[in-house]
Design an enzyme around this catalytic site. Structure first.
Site, short mmCIF file in Angstrom:
data_model
loop_
_atom_site.label_atom_id
_atom_site.label_comp_id
_atom_site.label_asym_id
_atom_site.label_seq_id
_atom_site.Cartn_x
_atom_site.Cartn_y
_atom_site.Cartn_z
N HIS A 187 -58.68 27.90 14.04
CA HIS A 187 -57.91 26.78 14.57
C HIS A 187 -56.56 26.75 13.89
CE1 HIS A 187 -58.68 23.43 11.38
NE2 HIS A 187 -58.83 24.60 10.82
N CYS A 237 -52.20 25.34 7.19
CA CYS A 237 -53.06 25.11 8.36
C CYS A 237 -52.27 25.17 9.67
CB CYS A 237 -53.78 23.77 8.25
SG CYS A 237 -54.96 23.74 6.89
N HIS A 278 -55.89 30.32 11.62
CA HIS A 278 -56.69 30.61 10.42
C HIS A 278 -58.11 30.17 10.72
CE1 HIS A 278 -55.92 26.32 9.78
NE2 HIS A 278 -56.95 26.32 8.96
N HIS A 338 -62.41 29.25 9.40
CA HIS A 338 -63.34 28.69 8.42
C HIS A 338 -64.76 29.10 8.79
CE1 HIS A 338 -60.29 26.02 6.70
NE2 HIS A 338 -59.94 25.73 7.94
N ASP A 394 -68.80 28.96 17.87
CA ASP A 394 -68.93 30.12 17.00
C ASP A 394 -68.08 31.29 17.48
OD1 ASP A 394 -69.98 31.43 14.74
OD2 ASP A 394 -71.54 32.39 15.95
N HIS A 395 -67.26 31.81 16.57
CA HIS A 395 -66.34 32.92 16.82
C HIS A 395 -65.39 32.62 17.97
CE1 HIS A 395 -69.24 34.85 14.17
NE2 HIS A 395 -68.22 35.65 13.85
N GLU A 435 -65.95 22.03 6.06
CA GLU A 435 -64.93 23.02 6.39
C GLU A 435 -64.79 24.05 5.27
OE1 GLU A 435 -60.77 22.43 8.45
OE2 GLU A 435 -60.58 22.08 6.29
#
Length: 137
Positions: free
Chosen positions: A14, A33, A39, A41, A79-80, A126
């Site tokens: 995100h 960010c 980037h 997490h 996810d991903h 996070e």
């Protein structure tokens, strides 16, 4: 009243930014960010439901069903993925951890209600040092 919590994990990218701000202003407010190239997490999601134990089964909810609900309605969508671009329930929203947790809660609440349990809260980690909790209030 009994509470059950299920943990799931997902990895997602995100960025925090406002299109109506300059890159300099975004960097000033959001720091790294706001990286234009995103980037990511490795998130941990804790979902807690509450209710009364069914005397026939001894369960509040079958944990296999709870897992499937969380995977289907949240984790498989995140996810991903790029949270800003790919996730249907995040469209038009800021991709902060706070907003993601609220959106996850809103996705799961009616699904658990259909199973006669109440969604108590969502905890979204996070980083090892930062997490948010949302209880629908």
């Amino acid at each position: 009243m009994i509470y059950i919590t299920r943990r799931e994990r997902f990895s997602a990218a995100h960025k925090l930014y406002r299109e109506d701000w300059s890159q300099e202003k975004n960097e000033e407010v959001f720091g790294n960010c706001s990286n234009p190239n995103w980037h990511g997490h490795n998130y941990e999601l804790f979902v807690t439901v509450k209710g009364h134990v069914n005397p026939e089964t001894g369960f509040l909810i079958d944990l296999k069903l709870m897992k499937q609900i969380i995977l289907t309605h949240v984790v498989n969508k995140l996810d991903h993925r790029n949270i800003n671009l790919d996730v249907d329930f995040m469209q038009g929203k800021k991709a902060s951890t706070e907003v993601i947790a609220i959106a996850i809660f809103q996705e799961l609440k009616p699904v658990f209600e259909d199973q006669n349990v109440q969604l108590h809260g969502v905890k979204l980690t996070e980083t090892e040092n930062n997490y948010v909790e949302y209880f629908g209030e």
